[in-house]
Design a protein around this motif. Structure first.
Motif, PDB file in Angstrom:
ATOM      1  N   VAL A 157       0.850  -1.207   0.000  1.00 36.19           N
ATOM      2  CA  VAL A 157       0.000   0.000   0.000  1.00 36.19           C
ATOM      3  C   VAL A 157       0.882   1.253   0.000  1.00 36.19           C
ATOM      4  O   VAL A 157       0.631   2.205  -0.746  1.00 36.19           O
ATOM      5  N   VAL A 158       1.945   1.241   0.804  1.00 41.31           N
ATOM      6  CA  VAL A 158       2.844   2.410   0.830  1.00 41.31           C
ATOM      7  C   VAL A 158       3.471   2.610  -0.557  1.00 41.31           C
ATOM      8  O   VAL A 158       3.553   3.732  -1.051  1.00 41.31           O
ATOM      9  N   GLU A 159       3.874   1.523  -1.178  1.00 37.17           N
ATOM     10  CA  GLU A 159       4.448   1.647  -2.540  1.00 37.17           C
ATOM     11  C   GLU A 159       3.448   2.278  -3.504  1.00 37.17           C
ATOM     12  O   GLU A 159       3.801   3.091  -4.348  1.00 37.17           O
ATOM     13  N   GLU A 160       2.191   1.904  -3.348  1.00 37.05           N
ATOM     14  CA  GLU A 160       1.156   2.415  -4.263  1.00 37.05           C
ATOM     15  C   GLU A 160       0.804   3.879  -3.993  1.00 37.05           C
ATOM     16  O   GLU A 160       0.051   4.483  -4.755  1.00 37.05           O
ATOM     17  N   MET A 161       1.318   4.429  -2.906  1.00 38.86           N
ATOM     18  CA  MET A 161       1.027   5.839  -2.594  1.00 38.86           C
ATOM     19  C   MET A 161       1.977   6.802  -3.309  1.00 38.86           C
ATOM     20  O   MET A 161       1.829   8.018  -3.194  1.00 38.86           O
ATOM     21  N   ASN A 162       2.974   6.258  -3.986  1.00 38.27           N
ATOM     22  CA  ASN A 162       3.927   7.089  -4.750  1.00 38.27           C
ATOM     23  C   ASN A 162       4.525   8.211  -3.902  1.00 38.27           C
ATOM     24  O   ASN A 162       4.491   9.381  -4.300  1.00 38.27           O
ATOM     25  N   LEU A 163       5.030   7.860  -2.744  1.00 38.20           N
ATOM     26  CA  LEU A 163       5.580   8.892  -1.855  1.00 38.20           C
ATOM     27  C   LEU A 163       6.958   9.330  -2.357  1.00 38.20           C
ATOM     28  O   LEU A 163       7.706   8.538  -2.926  1.00 38.20           O
ATOM     29  N   GLY A 164       7.254  10.605  -2.149  1.00 42.35           N
ATOM     30  CA  GLY A 164       8.531  11.129  -2.635  1.00 42.35           C
ATOM     31  C   GLY A 164       9.042  12.259  -1.761  1.00 42.35           C
ATOM     32  O   GLY A 164       8.812  12.261  -0.537  1.00 42.35           O
ATOM     33  N   GLN A 172      10.246  -7.029  13.274  1.00 41.79           N
ATOM     34  CA  GLN A 172       9.267  -6.686  12.236  1.00 41.79           C
ATOM     35  C   GLN A 172       9.548  -5.303  11.656  1.00 41.79           C
ATOM     36  O   GLN A 172       9.435  -5.078  10.456  1.00 41.79           O
ATOM     37  N   MET A 173       9.943  -4.383  12.556  1.00 44.89           N
ATOM     38  CA  MET A 173      10.261  -3.021  12.085  1.00 44.89           C
ATOM     39  C   MET A 173      11.426  -3.065  11.100  1.00 44.89           C
ATOM     40  O   MET A 173      11.405  -2.430  10.047  1.00 44.89           O
ATOM     41  N   GLU A 174      12.446  -3.840  11.422  1.00 45.06           N
ATOM     42  CA  GLU A 174      13.616  -3.950  10.554  1.00 45.06           C
ATOM     43  C   GLU A 174      13.230  -4.550   9.196  1.00 45.06           C
ATOM     44  O   GLU A 174      13.707  -4.102   8.153  1.00 45.06           O
ATOM     45  N   GLN A 175      12.327  -5.529   9.258  1.00 45.91           N
ATOM     46  CA  GLN A 175      11.869  -6.181   8.012  1.00 45.91           C
ATOM     47  C   GLN A 175      11.162  -5.159   7.103  1.00 45.91           C
ATOM     48  O   GLN A 175      11.458  -5.065   5.916  1.00 45.91           O
ATOM     49  N   ILE A 176      10.250  -4.377   7.688  1.00 44.24           N
ATOM     50  CA  ILE A 176       9.505  -3.381   6.903  1.00 44.24           C
ATOM     51  C   ILE A 176      10.459  -2.280   6.426  1.00 44.24           C
ATOM     52  O   ILE A 176      10.409  -1.846   5.269  1.00 44.24           O
ATOM     53  N   LEU A 177      11.345  -1.864   7.334  1.00 44.95           N
ATOM     54  CA  LEU A 177      12.320  -0.811   6.996  1.00 44.95           C
ATOM     55  C   LEU A 177      13.141  -1.212   5.765  1.00 44.95           C
ATOM     56  O   LEU A 177      13.286  -0.443   4.806  1.00 44.95           O
ATOM     57  N   GLN A 178      13.663  -2.428   5.792  1.00 47.30           N
ATOM     58  CA  GLN A 178      14.509  -2.878   4.677  1.00 47.30           C
ATOM     59  C   GLN A 178      13.710  -2.990   3.387  1.00 47.30           C
ATOM     60  O   GLN A 178      14.159  -2.593   2.319  1.00 47.30           O
ATOM     61  N   LYS A 179      12.496  -3.517   3.510  1.00 46.08           N
ATOM     62  CA  LYS A 179      11.632  -3.678   2.326  1.00 46.08           C
ATOM     63  C   LYS A 179      11.349  -2.318   1.676  1.00 46.08           C
ATOM     64  O   LYS A 179      11.443  -2.174   0.463  1.00 46.08           O
ATOM     65  N   LYS A 203       9.886   2.226  -5.453  1.00 46.44           N
ATOM     66  CA  LYS A 203       8.663   3.035  -5.500  1.00 46.44           C
ATOM     67  C   LYS A 203       8.501   3.925  -4.270  1.00 46.44           C
ATOM     68  O   LYS A 203       7.549   4.696  -4.181  1.00 46.44           O
ATOM     69  N   VAL A 204       9.389   3.783  -3.294  1.00 46.10           N
ATOM     70  CA  VAL A 204       9.281   4.607  -2.076  1.00 46.10           C
ATOM     71  C   VAL A 204      10.508   5.513  -2.026  1.00 46.10           C
ATOM     72  O   VAL A 204      11.614   5.064  -1.736  1.00 46.10           O
ATOM     73  N   ASN A 205      10.289   6.776  -2.336  1.00 49.04           N
ATOM     74  CA  ASN A 205      11.430   7.701  -2.447  1.00 49.04           C
ATOM     75  C   ASN A 205      11.389   8.773  -1.371  1.00 49.04           C
ATOM     76  O   ASN A 205      11.469   9.966  -1.638  1.00 49.04           O
ATOM     77  N   CYS A 206      11.220   8.318  -0.152  1.00 51.63           N
ATOM     78  CA  CYS A 206      11.184   9.265   0.980  1.00 51.63           C
ATOM     79  C   CYS A 206      11.793   8.578   2.198  1.00 51.63           C
ATOM     80  O   CYS A 206      11.953   7.352   2.203  1.00 51.63           O
ATOM     81  N   PRO A 207      12.116   9.332   3.250  1.00 55.15           N
ATOM     82  CA  PRO A 207      12.683   8.694   4.446  1.00 55.15           C
ATOM     83  C   PRO A 207      11.685   7.746   5.108  1.00 55.15           C
ATOM     84  O   PRO A 207      10.479   7.988   5.089  1.00 55.15           O
ATOM     85  N   VAL A 208      12.221   6.665   5.677  1.00 54.96           N
ATOM     86  CA  VAL A 208      11.407   5.735   6.478  1.00 54.96           C
ATOM     87  C   VAL A 208      12.042   5.732   7.863  1.00 54.96           C
ATOM     88  O   VAL A 208      13.203   5.359   8.015  1.00 54.96           O
TER      89      VAL A 208
END
Ligand code: SF4
Length: 382
Positions: free
Chosen positions: A310-317, A353-360, A366-371
């Motif tokens: 879903v985050v990828e589909e939001m086109n964040l930048g 889990q946080m590390e898993q999502i962070l790395q992904k 498609k995610v061009n912003c800080p996480v």
């Protein structure tokens, strides 16, 4: 207490005055004399406007609170002693002038100052991590929904909206409280949880008031994807962007509808993505929050994969941020998870889990912003 200063140093910059001793000790204050930070050697403390003192550590550039100091008196007194002695010994007229007011402050004054904060706002439940140091303006109180199973932030209050007259009075009361300290705060956070859930006419008038009273600050606020779009259209957000709205913070929590159901968050993910697209199309940036640990062990994989999708589909930048926020279980949520045999994640498992999502997300093109991490226990307004 006397401190011998061999090299009194200090500077006034961006609405704060900072004094240092021999490169080993530092205290910074706003121009009203409120202590903001104190550091000695590698140990750094941050004081909240509620007069709580926290010891901090930095992890990969992110500030983390590691302890609340039960009796902060020693730190407060040492910081003011340092300010007073620097003021006496400095030959810099602008520094001396800025320190004049600071040097008059005391530990008791800080405590009285915090009482004024309580009378202005009651309790500020939460602000996003990049806005700890904003001017908090409370257009609304509480949350319009207030029924999410994992959230106790506003259970102690009912939702209410200030009238234009009350809000204008509130802005002026906050300004009067901050005094010269307002110079250190270059943005406004509009609270509480659903400040944008008011009529288009009212919110625009409130933005105009903020711009006039506080010299056009950038404005930030929370939104949600199931009530806010009912009040404000894409065009409304376009006008609000023109009046200073820079970024809104959206609790996505999970990309898995089954997890959202457990959280009792009535959000349709397709509508949420459309809402985000509308906001971005008029220049409003997003802070999207994912809840780490939501759905327990049972939904771990789907929560991770579907939230990232879903985050990828939001086109964040540029200008957007994704926050990974570890869930803090409420009694209600724990009962639900136990009843459904989902398996609660312990802290170490949430970190995994946080590390898993962070790395992904970091590896996604498609995610061009800080996480970044967002621990709501650290959400104390400075
Ligand atoms: S998570 Fe947000 S929408 Fe849900 S109750 Fe808390 S403040 Fe309200």
């Amino acid at each position: 207490m006397t401190i011998t200063i061999s090299e009194p140093m200090g500077k006034v910059s961006r609405g704060t005055v900072t004094v240092t001793l021999n490169g080993n000790e530092m205290a910074s204050f706003d121009l009203e004399g409120r202590l903001l930070y104190y550091a000695i050697g590698p140990t750094v403390y941050r004081r909240s406007i509620y007069n709580q003192l926290f010891r901090l550590e930095w992890h990969g550039g992110e500030e983390r609170i590691i302890a609340r100091i039960d009796d902060p008196t020693f730190v407060f007194e040492r910081a003011y002693t340092l300010a007073r002695e620097t003021s006496q010994l400095s030959g810099d007229p602008s520094l001396k002038d800025a320190l004049k007011g600071v040097a008059e402050r005391t530990t008791n004054w800080l405590s009285e100052d915090a009482k004024k904060v309580r009378s202005l706002y009651g309790r500020i439940s939460i602000v996003p991590p990049d806005l700890y140091f904003s001017t908090y303006l409370q257009l609304t109180t509480g949350c319009t929904w207030n029924l999410c199973t994992f959230c106790n932030l506003y259970k102690d209050r009912t939702y209410s909206v200030k009238t234009p007259e009350q809000f204008l009075k509130h802005i002026r009361a906050v300004q009067s409280y901050l005094g010269k300290g307002v110079a250190a705060r270059r943005s406004v956070f509009l609270g509480d949880a659903n400040a944008m859930d008011v009529s288009q006419k009212l919110i625009e008038q409130m933005f105009v008031n903020i711009a006039e009273e506080l010299e056009n600050p950038p404005i930030y606020s929370f939104v949600d994807a199931f009530t806010t779009p009912k009040n404000l259209t894409r065009m409304d957000f376009g006008r609000l962007h023109g009046l200073g709205l820079r970024r809104v913070y959206l609790g996505l929590e999970s990309g898995d509808p089954r997890v959202l159901k457990i959280l009792n968050k009535p959000m349709n993910l397709t509508e949420a993505k459309e809402f985000v697209a509308q906001l971005k199309s008029v220049g409003v940036n997003l802070g999207v929050i994912i809840l780490i640990g939501a759905g327990g062990h049972k939904y771990w994989d789907d929560h991770v994969n579907m939230s990232c999708k879903v985050v990828e589909e939001m086109n964040l930048g540029i200008g957007d941020i994704v926050y990974l926020s570890p869930l803090i279980e409420t009694q209600l949520y724990t009962r639900l998870v136990d009843g459904l045999h989902l398996g609660t994640l312990y802290n170490g498992q949430k970190e995994n889990q946080m590390e898993q999502i962070l790395q992904k997300l970091k590896q996604s093109r498609k995610v061009n912003c800080p996480v970044v991490r967002y621990d709501i226990r650290e959400s104390f307004v400075s």
